[in-house]
Structure formats: structure tokens, C-alpha cells
Design a protein around this motif. Structure first.
Motif, PDB file in Angstrom:
ATOM      1  N   PHE A   1       0.818  -1.207   0.000  1.00 44.13           N
ATOM      2  CA  PHE A   1       0.000   0.000   0.000  1.00 44.13           C
ATOM      3  C   PHE A   1       0.858   1.265   0.000  1.00 44.13           C
ATOM      4  CE2 PHE A   1      -2.786   3.139   2.224  1.00 44.13           C
ATOM      5  CZ  PHE A   1      -3.801   3.183   1.275  1.00 44.13           C
ATOM      6  N   GLU A   2       1.963   1.270   0.730  1.00 44.90           N
ATOM      7  CA  GLU A   2       2.813   2.458   0.782  1.00 44.90           C
ATOM      8  C   GLU A   2       3.478   2.721  -0.564  1.00 44.90           C
ATOM      9  OE1 GLU A   2       5.871   1.918   3.712  1.00 44.90           O
ATOM     10  OE2 GLU A   2       6.825   0.251   2.651  1.00 44.90           O
TER      11      GLU A   2
ATOM     12  N   ILE B   1      -9.968   5.871   0.718  1.00 44.81           N
ATOM     13  CA  ILE B   1      -9.665   6.170  -0.686  1.00 44.81           C
ATOM     14  C   ILE B   1     -10.701   5.520  -1.599  1.00 44.81           C
ATOM     15  CG2 ILE B   1      -7.973   5.864  -2.536  1.00 44.81           C
ATOM     16  CD1 ILE B   1      -5.801   6.053  -0.391  1.00 44.81           C
ATOM     17  N   ARG B   2     -11.141   4.307  -1.256  1.00 45.25           N
ATOM     18  CA  ARG B   2     -12.218   3.684  -2.024  1.00 45.25           C
ATOM     19  C   ARG B   2     -13.477   4.557  -1.984  1.00 45.25           C
ATOM     20  NH1 ARG B   2     -10.274  -1.384  -0.002  1.00 45.25           N
ATOM     21  NH2 ARG B   2     -11.601  -1.188   1.847  1.00 45.25           N
ATOM     22  N   LYS B   3     -13.780   5.079  -0.801  1.00 52.76           N
ATOM     23  CA  LYS B   3     -14.951   5.942  -0.645  1.00 52.76           C
ATOM     24  C   LYS B   3     -14.811   7.193  -1.518  1.00 52.76           C
ATOM     25  CE  LYS B   3     -16.241   6.481   3.592  1.00 52.76           C
ATOM     26  NZ  LYS B   3     -16.253   6.999   4.992  1.00 52.76           N
ATOM     27  N   HIS B   4     -13.604   7.744  -1.582  1.00 48.71           N
ATOM     28  CA  HIS B   4     -13.338   8.931  -2.397  1.00 48.71           C
ATOM     29  C   HIS B   4     -13.629   8.654  -3.870  1.00 48.71           C
ATOM     30  CE1 HIS B   4     -11.108  12.203  -4.315  1.00 48.71           C
ATOM     31  NE2 HIS B   4     -10.317  11.315  -4.879  1.00 48.71           N
ATOM     32  N   PHE B   5     -13.126   7.540  -4.387  1.00 46.61           N
ATOM     33  CA  PHE B   5     -13.363   7.214  -5.794  1.00 46.61           C
ATOM     34  C   PHE B   5     -14.835   6.903  -6.062  1.00 46.61           C
ATOM     35  CE2 PHE B   5      -8.696   6.032  -5.969  1.00 46.61           C
ATOM     36  CZ  PHE B   5      -8.360   7.090  -6.800  1.00 46.61           C
ATOM     37  N   ASN B   6     -15.496   6.263  -5.123  1.00 48.25           N
ATOM     38  CA  ASN B   6     -16.923   5.986  -5.287  1.00 48.25           C
ATOM     39  C   ASN B   6     -17.735   7.277  -5.333  1.00 48.25           C
ATOM     40  OD1 ASN B   6     -17.031   3.154  -5.478  1.00 48.25           O
ATOM     41  ND2 ASN B   6     -16.835   2.917  -3.261  1.00 48.25           N
ATOM     42  N   ASP B   7     -17.386   8.225  -4.479  1.00 43.74           N
ATOM     43  CA  ASP B   7     -18.113   9.493  -4.437  1.00 43.74           C
ATOM     44  C   ASP B   7     -17.941  10.281  -5.736  1.00 43.74           C
ATOM     45  OD1 ASP B   7     -19.140   9.078  -1.920  1.00 43.74           O
ATOM     46  OD2 ASP B   7     -17.473  10.052  -0.888  1.00 43.74           O
ATOM     47  N   LEU B   8     -16.806  10.103  -6.408  1.00 46.74           N
ATOM     48  CA  LEU B   8     -16.542  10.842  -7.646  1.00 46.74           C
ATOM     49  C   LEU B   8     -17.211  10.225  -8.868  1.00 46.74           C
ATOM     50  CD1 LEU B   8     -12.739  11.617  -7.223  1.00 46.74           C
ATOM     51  CD2 LEU B   8     -14.576  13.303  -7.227  1.00 46.74           C
TER      52      LEU B   8
ATOM     53  N   ILE C   1      -5.864   0.746  -8.686  1.00 41.87           N
ATOM     54  CA  ILE C   1      -7.217   1.078  -8.237  1.00 41.87           C
ATOM     55  C   ILE C   1      -8.111  -0.159  -8.295  1.00 41.87           C
ATOM     56  CG2 ILE C   1      -9.253   2.492  -8.740  1.00 41.87           C
ATOM     57  CD1 ILE C   1      -7.366   4.687  -9.691  1.00 41.87           C
ATOM     58  N   LYS C   2      -7.901  -1.009  -9.295  1.00 42.09           N
ATOM     59  CA  LYS C   2      -8.657  -2.263  -9.368  1.00 42.09           C
ATOM     60  C   LYS C   2      -8.358  -3.126  -8.138  1.00 42.09           C
ATOM     61  CE  LYS C   2      -9.467  -6.323 -12.282  1.00 42.09           C
ATOM     62  NZ  LYS C   2      -9.196  -7.294 -11.226  1.00 42.09           N
ATOM     63  N   ASN C   3      -7.083  -3.195  -7.764  1.00 39.03           N
ATOM     64  CA  ASN C   3      -6.713  -3.954  -6.561  1.00 39.03           C
ATOM     65  C   ASN C   3      -7.358  -3.350  -5.316  1.00 39.03           C
ATOM     66  OD1 ASN C   3      -5.087  -5.707  -8.028  1.00 39.03           O
ATOM     67  ND2 ASN C   3      -3.243  -4.456  -7.748  1.00 39.03           N
ATOM     68  N   LEU C   4      -7.467  -2.016  -5.301  1.00 37.11           N
ATOM     69  CA  LEU C   4      -8.075  -1.332  -4.160  1.00 37.11           C
ATOM     70  C   LEU C   4      -9.540  -1.748  -3.987  1.00 37.11           C
ATOM     71  CD1 LEU C   4      -7.631   0.990  -2.015  1.00 37.11           C
ATOM     72  CD2 LEU C   4      -8.667   2.508  -3.691  1.00 37.11           C
ATOM     73  N   PHE C   5     -10.265  -1.801  -5.089  1.00 43.60           N
ATOM     74  CA  PHE C   5     -11.672  -2.182  -5.014  1.00 43.60           C
ATOM     75  C   PHE C   5     -11.841  -3.690  -4.809  1.00 43.60           C
ATOM     76  CE2 PHE C   5     -12.260   1.988  -6.954  1.00 43.60           C
ATOM     77  CZ  PHE C   5     -13.351   2.460  -6.231  1.00 43.60           C
ATOM     78  N   ASP C   6     -10.950  -4.472  -5.398  1.00 46.86           N
ATOM     79  CA  ASP C   6     -11.040  -5.926  -5.230  1.00 46.86           C
ATOM     80  C   ASP C   6     -10.797  -6.350  -3.789  1.00 46.86           C
ATOM     81  OD1 ASP C   6     -11.612  -6.206  -7.876  1.00 46.86           O
ATOM     82  OD2 ASP C   6      -9.595  -6.834  -8.482  1.00 46.86           O
ATOM     83  N   SER C   7     -10.019  -5.557  -3.059  1.00 46.18           N
ATOM     84  CA  SER C   7      -9.676  -5.913  -1.683  1.00 46.18           C
ATOM     85  C   SER C   7     -10.664  -5.357  -0.661  1.00 46.18           C
ATOM     86  CB  SER C   7      -8.266  -5.420  -1.344  1.00 46.18           C
ATOM     87  OG  SER C   7      -8.188  -4.010  -1.462  1.00 46.18           O
ATOM     88  N   ALA C   8     -11.790  -4.799  -1.137  1.00 46.40           N
ATOM     89  CA  ALA C   8     -12.768  -4.204  -0.220  1.00 46.40           C
ATOM     90  C   ALA C   8     -13.314  -5.239   0.762  1.00 46.40           C
ATOM     91  CB  ALA C   8     -13.914  -3.584  -1.015  1.00 46.40           C
TER      92      ALA C   8
END
Length: 593
Positions: A284-285, A357-364, A307-314
Motif C-alpha cells: 500500500f505504501e 480512498i475507495r470511498k473517495h473514488f466511489n463518491d466521484l 485502483i482495481k486492486n483497491l476495489f477488489d480488496s474491499a
């Protein structure tokens, strides 16, 4: 807490055998030229380590003894420095007579300072003897014949020395390493270190932090007491905030490593140079900057993959294989004269930051043309709030506050909405762009979620919402319909009502809309040969107007934001090809640009 976290990060990197972080008493430095000597100290050649073309030429980085902190006085580094200290030369071509005299008068003292450190701090050895022989009998006229001389004279680069036949610099030799390790600390002024809690020698001056955008190129400080007004109880400089020399080296080295231009754990957000790290190594870092930054031209797919990995790991609550409870830190720094200001300091866990960060992309998320990027970078979002869409015009407070709200999962700063609405009103060429609409939608929805009374019906949707009752949203839809009627009636029109009336319509509707409605009636009469389209437009107007009683005298900023979203959503419907469209689609007919 900041310095403690940086100290622990240094310990983590130093314990990693694959890490390149400098050990205690050393630093990585760009050395552009190496002076190669034979074993007797005779000059052989210059080695140019630079790579690149023209002004982009950069020297190779070498591990060298930590440099001294240079101010206005004379202070030399051990076995490496610039050409002024090593060769005793200075470029005075562009100086006036007094400046030239002052600079040349300092040269003997500077050269002597470099020579004295070698004499006094290193044990007798063949290498030391060779270096002293060269420096003591230096023949500048012979060096001037070398092809690299002009570059050395003009740029005053960092230089070091190497004995021919050795693969490393002389300052990296075992005898120099041993001398530095055995060197006793002559400073007996000890105390309790605020970082480690251990008793040790306290650092009077702290190593400069480099790499903060906008700060002095020579570096700036987080901890600094350089005037009497900042001191207390007769203590001098760093004694007012006692940090041990070991801890001082650790936190400054760690921060300089994070701020390095090649670091994957830094990014620029407005005027805030932002670095981030975890307590233990995580993916992540490494990926955080890729997620939030503009896609790299050479590897645009890397950001999409992250970003795909970010959403896949939700489902796991973390990021890939990283432990969700792993501690994570974010530090934003900005320049302030010779010091560095802490713009923001955030601490949490990998799971918390990844979720926010997932929430940020979802809101956009918003309906938009296929030519638009699927996820907007921080830079793209921020420049759309700035004058002329230029990064240098981004308001510094907005950038830092925006980053903090993203990582904390809190509402975006109110100044963000104000800035976007100003740009929409002033940018007549392209008012409500997809990126601006996405930003406004995200701002309003995040604000709504933070309120005690949450009404799901007020949430702005990704696409057109005919059930939305907000007055601003419906007025925005109506304005888009009136503009489309004008375009239908006058196909070759170069400027529409948007260019002349948008600003007034979204702020003072009662002053503008009666006039616009009369214009629309006039434009509808020109559609006599398109009765189906005329009826469709009239139905659409009636369905929108049914959502409010009258035109309000003014709209507040939140309603102006909803006006922009309503306008944008309706325009997207007009210019999006729809399959199986019917005449009752309330404006959603087959119309394409």
C-alpha cells in the motif's frame, strides 16, 4: 510523534539488507566528477558520472561521509565537496569587482579547511598520503587541459577522489569507515533525547531537509532555534528541543529518503510535499501515490491496476496481502522561509486509509463520456479549481485540506466547492466539465452523509435523477433544456444562453428564468416542422417545472452546486445515444453530437 515515527521508519529500513538507506554518519550524495589519482598522488584523469542531456544531466549518487551543515562560514566535508573546496577555484565571470574580490579571498581558507579535515580526522595510510600529496601540490594549469574542465569550472559540481585500481571512492574505503566509526564525540553536552528517551549527546544543529517543493535548495529545517527570541533558559539552538545525535540522524535521513526525487512514497499536492509510510513494509505504501497521481505516460495501466486492486480488496478491509491493522502515516510539508511547516499529519491503519480512498473514488463516480479517464487524479481535480486550470494557481490551503479529507473520509473543505463554482461561472468555454461535476457531486454527498439528519432522497445520483426534488437540481435541468431548445431552433448558433446567462441563472433565478422561458417559447415556434421534438421538449419542461412552485430570488452555494449537477446530467442525456428510445422519454431521445 512525527519524529518518533520517522525514527522508527529509519530503524525499519536500516534493518532491511536490501535497503539503500544511509548508515549512521553517512549519506547519499550526487557526485558529478571523480578525481582519479595514482598510488603516489599524481593526477590521472577526471571521471564524469553524469547521465542525461544538456541541463538534465545528473551525477551518480554515492555513499559518502555525512556532510556538514553549511551556513555563511567556512565548513568543509570529509573527502568530498564542491570544486571550490577541493580545487580552490571559483567562477567569477559574472561578478562585479567587489564580489569577485570577496569570493577569491575566501578560496585559500576553504581549500585549507578541506585539507585540515583529512589531516586531522584520518589515520596515516597510503591512501591518505596520496590524497594529501595531490592536494598539497595541486597544479591547476595541468587540470585545465582536461576536456571536463570547462564543465567543472562553470558548474562548481560535487567531487570526490579515487585511487586508481580501486573500485570505490577513497571515502568508502575500510580505513575511512573505521576512522569514522572509532571517532569519539567531543561534545559532552548530553541530555535525555525527546525521541528515544535515552541519555546521549544532544544535537545542536539538525541536518537540513531537502526535497520540499518551494523550500530553499540548500534545505530547510523542522527543528530550528536560530534567534534569541526562540530560546529559553540560556540554552542554545537545538538544546531547546533536545534530540540525540543518533535520533537526529535517523529522522532526517529517513525524511530525506522519503522526499528523494526517485522515491515512490512521495507526491506533490499543491504546495504540500506529501510522504507516507507504514510501520512495516506494505504494498500500500508503494501504490498510494500511483492511485492518486496522474497516470504515468510510460505505464498508464499501472494506475488502473492499483485502483482495481483497491476495489477488489474491499471484502478483506485492507489492500492486497497487507494486514488491515498495520500502522500507516501521512506527512504533508510546505515551505516557510528557512523552515518547513507541517501542513498535515495523519496516522491510522492500512485498512482505514484504503477504505477512505475507495470511498473517495466511489463518491466521484458520475456519468461521463468514454474519452474521460475512469478515475480522476488529485492533480486533475485540483487544477479544475484553479485559474486557467494551472497547477501553480491552486490555492495552497485547498490542496492540503482536500488531501486530509480524502484520507480521513471526512467532508471535503467548503473552499473546494466555492473554488469550483467560481471556475464554472468564469470559464465560458467549458463550464461544467465532467471532472467539475464529479467533484461537486462528491462534495455534496459527503457533506450530506456527515449530517445528523440524513435523507437518502437528497443524494445526488451518478446519472440523471428525475425524482430529485432539490430546487437547484431542477433549475439546472431546466436551464439545460432551454439551451437545447435554442440549439434545436438555431443549429448554427455560436453562443448559447449558457454563455450569457449561466452565472445569473444559478445564483438569481427569478431575475433570469422568466426571460429565458419567453425565449424558449419563441424558439419552440421555429420547430414547426419537427412536431414530435417540439412536443417532447414541452413535456420535458412541464415535468421539470412541476417539481417547484416558483423561481426563487437566489440560490445558496449548495443549491448552486446542485444546479451545476442538474445541468450536467441533463446535457449528458441529450448527448448520449440511447437504445430503444421512445417519444415519452422526457428528453432522452436519440440525440448525438
Amino acid at each position: 510523534m512525527i519524529l518518533q515515527a520517522l525514527n522508527e521508519y529509519y530503524d525499519r529500513k536500516a534493518a532491511d539488507a536490501e535497503s539503500s538507506i544511509a548508515p549512521l554518519g553517512w549519506e547519499w550524495k550526487e557526485i558529478s566528477f571523480i578525481i582519479v589519482l595514482d598510488k603516489k598522488g599524481s593526477f590521472l584523469r577526471f571521471e564524469d558520472t553524469r547521465e542525461g542531456e544538456g541541463a538534465k544531466k545528473r551525477g551518480k549518487s554515492f555513499l559518502v561521509p555525512q556532510g556538514v551543515k553549511k551556513t555563511s562560514g567556512v565548513a568543509a566535508n570529509l573527502l568530498w565537496d564542491n570544486a571550490v573546496y577541493i580545487l580552490g577555484i571559483a567562477n567569477t565571470d559574472k561578478l562585479n569587482a567587489s564580489e569577485k574580490e570577496k569570493k577569491l579571498s575566501r578560496l585559500p581558507e576553504q581549500k585549507k579547511a578541506f585539507l585540515d579535515r583529512i589531516k586531522n580526522e584520518l589515520p596515516e595510510s597510503p591512501g591518505k598520503k596520496a590524497v594529501l600529496a595531490f592536494l598539497s601540490s595541486l597544479d591547476i594549469s595541468a587540470l585545465e587541459k582536461e576536456p571536463q574542465w570547462e564543465d567543472i569550472y562553470q558548474t562548481n559540481p560535487n567531487m570526490s577522489l579515487r585511487i586508481d585500481g580501486e573500485y570505490r571512492l577513497y571515502c568508502q574505503s575500510d580505513e575511512v569507515k573505521k576512522a569514522l566509526a572509532d571517532k569519539t564525540d567531543a561534545d559532552n553536552d548530553s541530555g535525555i533525547c525527546l525521541i528515544t528517551g535515552e541519555k546521549e549527546s544532544i544535537s545542536t544543529l539538525h541536518t537540513a531537509i531537502k526535497g520540499v517543493w518551494g523550500a530553499q535548495t540548500s534545505g530547510a529545517n523542522i527543528v530550528s532555534f536560530n534567534l534569541d527570541a526562540f530560546r529559553s533558559f540560556g540554552k542554545k539552538q537545538g538544546q531547546n528541543s533536545p534530540v540525540g545525535k543518533t535520533a537526529m540522524f535517523a529522522y532526517t535521513t529517513a525524511l530525506n529518503d522519503l522526499l528523494d526525487r526517485n522515491s515512490s512514497q512521495r507526491m506533490q499536492i499543491g504546495d504540500a510535499s506529501t510522504v507516507f509510510w507504514s510501520a512495516r513494509q506494505t504494498q500500500f505504501e508503494h501504490d498510494l501515490a500511483i492511485m492518486l497521481a496522474e497516470p504515468a505516460q510510460e505505464a498508464p495501466e499501472a494506475r488502473a491496476d492499483c485502483i482495481k486492486n483497491l476495489f477488489d480488496s474491499a471484502n478483506t478491509g485492507a489492500y492486497l496481502e497487507d494486514p488491515s491493522e498495520e500502522k500507516f502515516f501521512v506527512l504533508g510539508l510546505s515551505p516557510n522561509a528557512s523552515r518547513i511547516s507541517v501542513r498535515f499529519w495523519l496516522k491510522g491503519t492500512v485498512g482505514e486509509f484504503a477504505g477512505n480512498i475507495r470511498k473517495h473514488f466511489n463518491d466521484l463516480e458520475i456519468v461521463k463520456p468514454k474519452t474521460e479517464p475512469p478515475y480522476y487524479s488529485l492533480w486533475r481535480l485540483l487544477v479544475n479549481t484553479a485559474v486557467q486550470d494551472k497547477s501553480e494557481n491552486i490555492a495552497p490551503n485547498i490542496a492540503g485540506d482536500f488531501m486530509r479529507s480524502i484520507l480521513n473520509g471526512t467532508p471535503y473543505p467548503a473552499t473546494l466547492l466555492q473554488a469550483v463554482l467560481r471556475r464554472i461561472k468564469s470559464d465560458t468555454a467549458n463550464r461544467v466539465k465532467p471532472v467539475r461535476a464529479a467533484l461537486i457531486k462528491a462534495y455534496l454527498n459527503r457533506l450530506l452523509r456527515s449530517q445528523e439528519i440524513y435523507n437518502e432522497k437528497e443524494v445526488l445520483q451518478v446519472g440523471l435523477d428525475t425524482n430529485q426534488k432539490a430546487i437547484g437540481y431542477n433549475l439546472g435541468r431546466l436551464f439545460a433544456v432551454l439551451e437545447k431548445i435554442q440549439e434545436d431552433a438555431i443549429p448554427d448558433l455560436k453562443a448559447t444562453i449558457r454563455d450569457r446567462y449561466y452565472g445569473a441563472a444559478c445564483s438569481c433565478p427569478s431575475l433570469v428564468f422568466p426571460t429565458l422561458m419567453k425565449l424558449a417559447t419563441h424558439h419552440l415556434t421555429k420547430l414547426w416542422d419537427k412536431k414530435g421534438l417540439k412536443i417532447n421538449r414541452e413535456k420535458l419542461i412541464a415535468s421539470i417545472v412541476a417539481n417547484f412552485d416558483n423561481f426563487p430570488p437566489f440560490l445558496d452555494l449548495h443549491e448552486q452546486g446542485k444546479f451545476a449537477i442538474g445541468y450536467y446530467h441533463q446535457r449528458q442525456i441529450f448527448y448520449t445515444k440511447k437504445e430503444n428510445a421512445s417519444s415519452d422519454d422526457l428528453g432522452e431521445a436519440n440525440e448525438t453530437t
